[in-house]
Design a protein around this motif. Sequence first.
Motif, PDB file in Angstrom:
ATOM      1  N   PRO A 258      15.162  22.325  -4.764  1.00 55.10           N
ATOM      2  CA  PRO A 258      13.884  22.824  -5.308  1.00 55.10           C
ATOM      3  C   PRO A 258      12.708  21.969  -4.836  1.00 55.10           C
ATOM      4  N   VAL A 259      11.560  22.614  -4.617  1.00 56.53           N
ATOM      5  CA  VAL A 259      10.389  21.915  -4.081  1.00 56.53           C
ATOM      6  C   VAL A 259       9.979  20.706  -4.926  1.00 56.53           C
ATOM      7  N   PRO A 260       9.915  20.808  -6.257  1.00 56.87           N
ATOM      8  CA  PRO A 260       9.549  19.617  -7.047  1.00 56.87           C
ATOM      9  C   PRO A 260      10.515  18.454  -6.837  1.00 56.87           C
ATOM     10  N   ARG A 261      11.819  18.764  -6.742  1.00 55.53           N
ATOM     11  CA  ARG A 261      12.805  17.712  -6.515  1.00 55.53           C
ATOM     12  C   ARG A 261      12.657  17.104  -5.133  1.00 55.53           C
ATOM     13  N   LEU A 262      12.368  17.946  -4.128  1.00 49.95           N
ATOM     14  CA  LEU A 262      12.171  17.436  -2.770  1.00 49.95           C
ATOM     15  C   LEU A 262      10.964  16.512  -2.721  1.00 49.95           C
TER      16      LEU A 262
ATOM     17  N   GLN B 237       6.707  21.323   1.897  1.00 48.61           N
ATOM     18  CA  GLN B 237       7.465  21.733   3.078  1.00 48.61           C
ATOM     19  C   GLN B 237       6.637  21.552   4.351  1.00 48.61           C
ATOM     20  N   GLN B 238       5.323  21.747   4.265  1.00 47.16           N
ATOM     21  CA  GLN B 238       4.461  21.484   5.419  1.00 47.16           C
ATOM     22  C   GLN B 238       4.410  19.987   5.725  1.00 47.16           C
ATOM     23  N   VAL B 239       4.381  19.162   4.674  1.00 45.20           N
ATOM     24  CA  VAL B 239       4.415  17.715   4.867  1.00 45.20           C
ATOM     25  C   VAL B 239       5.707  17.320   5.572  1.00 45.20           C
TER      26      VAL B 239
ATOM     27  N   TYR C  86       0.828  -1.210   0.000  1.00 46.85           N
ATOM     28  CA  TYR C  86       0.000   0.000   0.000  1.00 46.85           C
ATOM     29  C   TYR C  86       0.865   1.263   0.000  1.00 46.85           C
ATOM     30  N   VAL C  87       1.870   1.289   0.882  1.00 46.09           N
ATOM     31  CA  VAL C  87       2.745   2.460   0.980  1.00 46.09           C
ATOM     32  C   VAL C  87       3.487   2.682  -0.333  1.00 46.09           C
ATOM     33  N   ALA C  88       4.009   1.596  -0.931  1.00 46.83           N
ATOM     34  CA  ALA C  88       4.703   1.719  -2.216  1.00 46.83           C
ATOM     35  C   ALA C  88       3.752   2.242  -3.296  1.00 46.83           C
ATOM     36  N   GLY C  89       2.512   1.761  -3.282  1.00 42.46           N
ATOM     37  CA  GLY C  89       1.528   2.225  -4.257  1.00 42.46           C
ATOM     38  C   GLY C  89       1.216   3.702  -4.106  1.00 42.46           C
ATOM     39  N   VAL C  90       1.123   4.173  -2.849  1.00 49.73           N
ATOM     40  CA  VAL C  90       0.882   5.601  -2.607  1.00 49.73           C
ATOM     41  C   VAL C  90       2.041   6.429  -3.148  1.00 49.73           C
ATOM     42  N   GLY C  91       3.275   5.938  -2.930  1.00 48.97           N
ATOM     43  CA  GLY C  91       4.442   6.654  -3.426  1.00 48.97           C
ATOM     44  C   GLY C  91       4.474   6.736  -4.937  1.00 48.97           C
ATOM     45  N   VAL C  92       4.152   5.629  -5.606  1.00 49.75           N
ATOM     46  CA  VAL C  92       4.121   5.615  -7.074  1.00 49.75           C
ATOM     47  C   VAL C  92       3.055   6.575  -7.587  1.00 49.75           C
ATOM     48  N   ASN C  93       1.878   6.549  -6.958  1.00 51.03           N
ATOM     49  CA  ASN C  93       0.789   7.428  -7.387  1.00 51.03           C
ATOM     50  C   ASN C  93       1.153   8.898  -7.182  1.00 51.03           C
ATOM     51  N   ALA C  94       1.867   9.195  -6.078  1.00 53.68           N
ATOM     52  CA  ALA C  94       2.247  10.577  -5.789  1.00 53.68           C
ATOM     53  C   ALA C  94       3.305  11.094  -6.753  1.00 53.68           C
ATOM     54  N   LEU C  95       4.055  10.195  -7.364  1.00 54.06           N
ATOM     55  CA  LEU C  95       5.066  10.606  -8.335  1.00 54.06           C
ATOM     56  C   LEU C  95       4.445  11.021  -9.669  1.00 54.06           C
ATOM     57  N   ARG C  96       3.203  10.619  -9.899  1.00 53.15           N
ATOM     58  CA  ARG C  96       2.530  10.986 -11.142  1.00 53.15           C
ATOM     59  C   ARG C  96       2.187  12.467 -11.121  1.00 53.15           C
TER      60      ARG C  96
END
Length: 243
Positions: free
Chosen positions: A218-222, A160-162, A103-113
């Motif tokens: 940079p924020v996108p890279r972070l 940055q808030q995250v 689940y965690v890996a799936g959330v990470g992949v989805n967030a990269l989109r």
Amino acid sequence: MQEWLYPMGVVLLGYAVLGLTGFGSALVIVPLLAWQWPLPEVVAMTLLMDVPASAFHSGLNWRQVQWRELRRLLPGLLAGTLLGLWLMQHLQTRWPLLVLGLYVAGVGVNALRPATAHARHPAPLWAGPVGTAIGVVELIFGTAGPLVVAWLSRRLSDVQQVRASIPMIITVAASTVLVGMAWEGRLSSAVLWQRWAVLIGVALLGVWLGHRVAHRVPVPRLRQIICGLLVVSGLMLALRALQ
């Protein structure tokens, strides 16, 4: 002194990662230090370092910490800790850990989109069940950081808030686990506290170094770094379950 060089290097690296992304210290430290010291002692020492190091990180980013998210999760965290104490006696943890990792890996992949304009944030009402899950995972596995990131990355649009809010939630979750460990007598070892005393300064230095680097990225890279670490951490959890 030579026997301390390796632990110091591992702790510095692990907490530099935490300073940069807001989580991930245990994912670096526990597997690497377990080569030198017994795993239960490494887990306990890492949790003992996580509390002051995560609090220090939140202090460095005080204005960006989203306290309302912690308040929403807190009742669930307490309930999850109590539930985790019961589950430890009755539940085989292998398959829940596998599901959590995927689940965690799936959330990470989805967030990269690429983000869509109509992406919705989950309702605050879900904070209760999510907080309970975080409490259970932290008590049983000691690695609730990826789950915290998965929730906050969907609740907050500012990376940055995250990054600033993750450690404060982990501080509270880890503190509840340490109370349980102390109750069971797992924190009474003199060697454990000697190692903690040597390494805690290195941990705080690592957080500070990671924090300094984070504000130069940079924020996108972070965001990509955080999501990528989320994918790696989820796959590591799944691999641990399969082993």
